[in-house]
Motif scaffolding. Structure first.
Motif, PDB file in Angstrom:
ATOM      1  N   LEU A 152      41.323  44.495  32.531  1.00 36.24           N
ATOM      2  CA  LEU A 152      40.282  43.546  32.875  1.00 36.24           C
ATOM      3  C   LEU A 152      40.435  42.392  31.754  1.00 36.24           C
ATOM      4  O   LEU A 152      40.080  41.015  32.210  1.00 36.24           O
ATOM      5  CB  LEU A 152      38.968  43.991  32.772  1.00 36.24           C
ATOM      6  N   GLU A 186      32.977  44.745  38.453  1.00 37.79           N
ATOM      7  CA  GLU A 186      34.172  44.738  38.671  1.00 37.79           C
ATOM      8  C   GLU A 186      34.857  45.640  39.918  1.00 37.79           C
ATOM      9  O   GLU A 186      35.859  45.254  40.481  1.00 37.79           O
ATOM     10  CB  GLU A 186      35.067  45.203  37.107  1.00 37.79           C
ATOM     11  N   ARG A 216      32.137  38.511  36.676  1.00 40.31           N
ATOM     12  CA  ARG A 216      32.655  39.675  36.555  1.00 40.31           C
ATOM     13  C   ARG A 216      33.238  40.298  38.079  1.00 40.31           C
ATOM     14  O   ARG A 216      34.225  40.882  37.934  1.00 40.31           O
ATOM     15  CB  ARG A 216      31.616  40.809  36.002  1.00 40.31           C
ATOM     16  N   GLY A 224      37.165  41.535  38.791  1.00 42.75           N
ATOM     17  CA  GLY A 224      37.475  42.752  39.499  1.00 42.75           C
ATOM     18  C   GLY A 224      38.344  42.319  40.275  1.00 42.75           C
ATOM     19  O   GLY A 224      39.349  42.744  40.946  1.00 42.75           O
TER      20      GLY A 224
END
Length: 696
Positions: free
Chosen positions: A435, A592, A665, A669
């Motif tokens: 990530l 995510e 976020r 993702g």
């Protein structure tokens, strides 16, 4: 133990507790020594026992109705059944894993579980139906999420025993697979929990009672769930030499636990017919806090503080004294100060007792005989629930296990639900590294997801993306197709990824997530990827068939031989390990995962799937895999649409100040399906103090 086992990200069962669970399982088997009968053959006797018990409870409720106290029994029976009924079927939640998603027994178990959670519909699990019952009766203060039931002191320890052990075993399917199948079969043979018979008679139309009977199917087109459970047990018993013994042990334990629990609940309900029983419970539960405020009030020559101090263990002497005090008018609660002036708006005990407690006190006063001599002769019934303690083995240094040495080993380890703490830490670091790369330069990059969430939701954006995919496909119609050898190689290198189709959503098989407002979309997607129980539609199996047409016959996915297969390159395991790792943290990385899910489901629709179909057809290979994905992932009613709706629902529940962070976020993702791989992206992961494997 119950509360911990409800956590979808719970760490593995401590080794120190395993001997205690094994002892419980063995104790039931020892108690029921005799000729070993296959669990499926025990069905009639278990069903007969359950029918007898339901009749027994129904008769008790009928007696209570004649006595005018049936509502008390309805409430108490509902609470007693809550820990088990609120999670009916949850012990199957980890029986499927990416490593066994191609196996027939796994799909049969997952089909049972899908029925239990009401696959494809929000709040449609058997537990959701039970929550509706508790809400109807207004006893659901601690009922959602189910882990909060452990905080409800109205529920005896005995009611947590069976579900706590069963759910804890569910987190270790590697150890207790057969026992889980056995206990599930037993509970389905029993059907609706016997104490609920009286509740159903009293409230026949309050809820979906079919959902509370685990022996029955949830839809008319399915056979009874108990028949499926028998088939699962029979198939598993044939799969290994010790499987039948494990199934029998789980079955025997569950039946013994149910018998003990039913007797316990019956005794409690029978005692609760006497108003003094509930009054004694109330006094015992409130005595500690009340003692602090009553050091000056005197009853029969002793301070109320002293009385209440003793009442924490034995409330009967205090109740006897209170019944003869001026605060109480026996038989006349409406004229008693205890339920009148003292608790009125101007009284010193205003709002000390909620309405349910006041009802208990009034019921007790109204049942008191007017004659003091008769009151002295009467002693309330007592029933103390058995305290259950599972004693773990003496503490010892915990073995955290070895972390994976490389990405291939990580792939093999993470295919299983149960992993060591060291592997869990590896998975967490791997996700954070991935990530970190995905977030690098995100604000400066051009990616399909806009910088801010569309005000009208993602559906219009989804259609725009589909149009782009379609245009790209048509503009590329004249481009040359890949060579046959290149097509076979690319198909092979995708095998570690495609044979675990849906792995990023594996965490949403957790019972309470699978039937939640957002999670039901994700579980339904996962269930679709595995063919909804139909092996002919199982995506990993379909892909294996394509590989065999190409002359490639890979070892079983879960085997070490698969990850070590020389024809697969190291980099072919990088993204699959990310999928497997992030799928373990459905709560920690929810945003995510939602973004990744959207990227994955949309990635091939309308474009690359159609292009792949051309290439496969050109060389005479089956196109079923890409055909089925292009249809079930469609942007109108398929997985892509579900993914967009899930994100919209998630954002709608965020506070305005938190929405921007949640969207960032989600975008990370989304980008994580294909993150940047340059030096600075890798350096971003290093700055997060994460060791990144060289091939990532």
């Amino acid at each position: 133990m119950f509360a911990r086992a409800c956590d979808p990200e719970s760490t593995p069962l401590p080794d120190a507790l395993r001997p205690a669970i094994v002892a419980e399982l063995d104790r039931a088997s020892d108690h029921d020594r005799g000729p070993r009968v296959p669990p499926a053959d025990l069905g009639p006797s278990v069903s007969a026992w359950a029918a007898t018990q339901r009749s027994r409870f129904a008769a008790l409720f009928a007696t209570a109705e004649r006595e005018g106290c049936v509502d008390v029994l309805v409430r108490r029976a509902t609470l007693a059944c809550a820990p088990l009924a609120s999670l009916s079927g949850a012990w199957l939640q980890w029986m499927s894993e990416p490593g066994n998603a191609e196996e027939a027994v796994t799909m049969r178990v997952l089909a049972l579980f899908a029925g239990d959670v009401g696959a494809g519909h929000p709040r449609a699990s058997r537990g959701s139906a039970y929550l509706a019952l508790m809400q109807h009766l207004r006893v659901a203060v601690h009922a959602h999420p189910a882990s909060r039931l452990a905080q409800d002191r109205r529920i005896a320890d005995q009611s947590f025993y069976l579900p706590a052990v069963a759910l804890t075993m569910s987190r270790r399917p590697d150890v207790y697979q057969g026992e889980i199948i056995g206990l599930d079969l037993c509970l389905r043979e029993v059907g609706m929990l016997p104490p609920l018979a009286g509740v159903q008679h009293r409230l026949p139309h309050a809820i979906d009672w079919v959902a509370l009977d685990p022996s029955r199917a949830r839809t008319p087109d399915r056979p009874p769930a108990v028949e499926d459970a028998r088939a699962v047990a029979a198939a598993f018993a044939e799969s290994a030499g010790t499987a039948a013994t494990a199934i029998g042990r789980g079955f025997a334990w569950a039946f013994a636990a149910l018998r003990s629990w039913c007797d316990e609940v019956y005794q409690e309900l029978d005692a609760a017919r006497d108003p003094a029983f509930e009054m004694a419970e109330l006094v015992r539960s409130r005595a500690r806090e009340a003692a602090a405020y009553h050091d000056r009030f005197v009853v029969q020559g002793r301070s109320l503080q002293e009385w209440l101090g003793e009442a924490r263990t034995d409330p009967i002497p205090f109740l006897t004294a209170l019944a003869n005090n001026r605060l109480v008018r026996p038989g006349r609660s409406e004229a008693s100060r205890l339920t009148g002036g003292l608790v009125s708006e101007k009284g010193p005990m205003f709002r000390v007792f909620p309405d349910d407690d006041l009802d208990t006190i009034k019921r007790w006063i109204d049942a008191l005989p007017a004659d003091p001599a008769e009151r002295a002769r009467r002693r309330p019934p007592t029933h103390q629930s058995r305290r259950i303690v599972l004693r773990p083995a003496p503490d010892s240094a915990r073995d955290d296990g070895e972390a994976p040495a490389n990405v291939r080993q990580a792939y093999t380890y993470l295919l299983r639900r149960t992993i060591t703490p060291a592997t869990r830490r590896y998975a967490l670091r791997y996700v954070e590294a991935w990530l970190a790369r995905s977030r690098h330069g995100m604000k400066r990059s051009t990616q399909p997801l806009p910088a801010e969430p569309p005000a009208d939701g993602l559906r219009p954006w989804l259609l725009d993306q589909h149009d782009l995919h379609n245009n790209e496909f048509h503009h590329g119609l004249g481009d040359p197709l890949p060579e046959r050898a290149d097509l076979i190689d690319s198909t092979l290198q995708l095998a570690p990824l495609t044979l675990i189709d849906g792995a990023w959503l594996a965490g949403y098989t957790d019972y309470q997530l699978a039937s939640s407002e957002r999670g039901h979309f994700l579980f339904a997607t996962y269930w679709d990827e595995l063919g909804n129980g139909d092996l002919s539609l199982n995506h990993p199996l379909i892909y294996r068939n394509v590989l065999r047409e190409m002359g490639v016959d890979l070892p079983p996915t879960r085997s070490a031989e698969f990850a070590a297969w020389p024809g697969l390159r190291d980099r072919s395991f990088a993204l699959p390990v990310y999928w497997l790792a992030i799928g373990r943290f459905p709560r920690t990385f929810e945003a995510e995962i939602l973004g990744l899910n959207l990227a994955m489901e949309l990635s091939g629709v309308g474009g690359s799937y159609r292009r792949a179909r051309q290439a496969l057809k050109e060389y005479g290979f089956s196109t079923v895999f890409v055909d089925i994905h292009n249809t079930i992932d469609n942007v109108a009613t398929g997985h892509s649409a579900w993914a967009a709706d899930t994100i919209d629902g998630y954002l709608a529940q965020q506070a305005p100040t938190a929405r921007a962070g949640a969207w960032d976020r989600i975008r990370a993702g989304y980008r994580s399906l294909n993150p940047p791989s340059g030096f600075w992206a890798r350096n971003a992961a290093r700055r997060a103090r994460i060791e990144v494997p060289s091939h990532v």
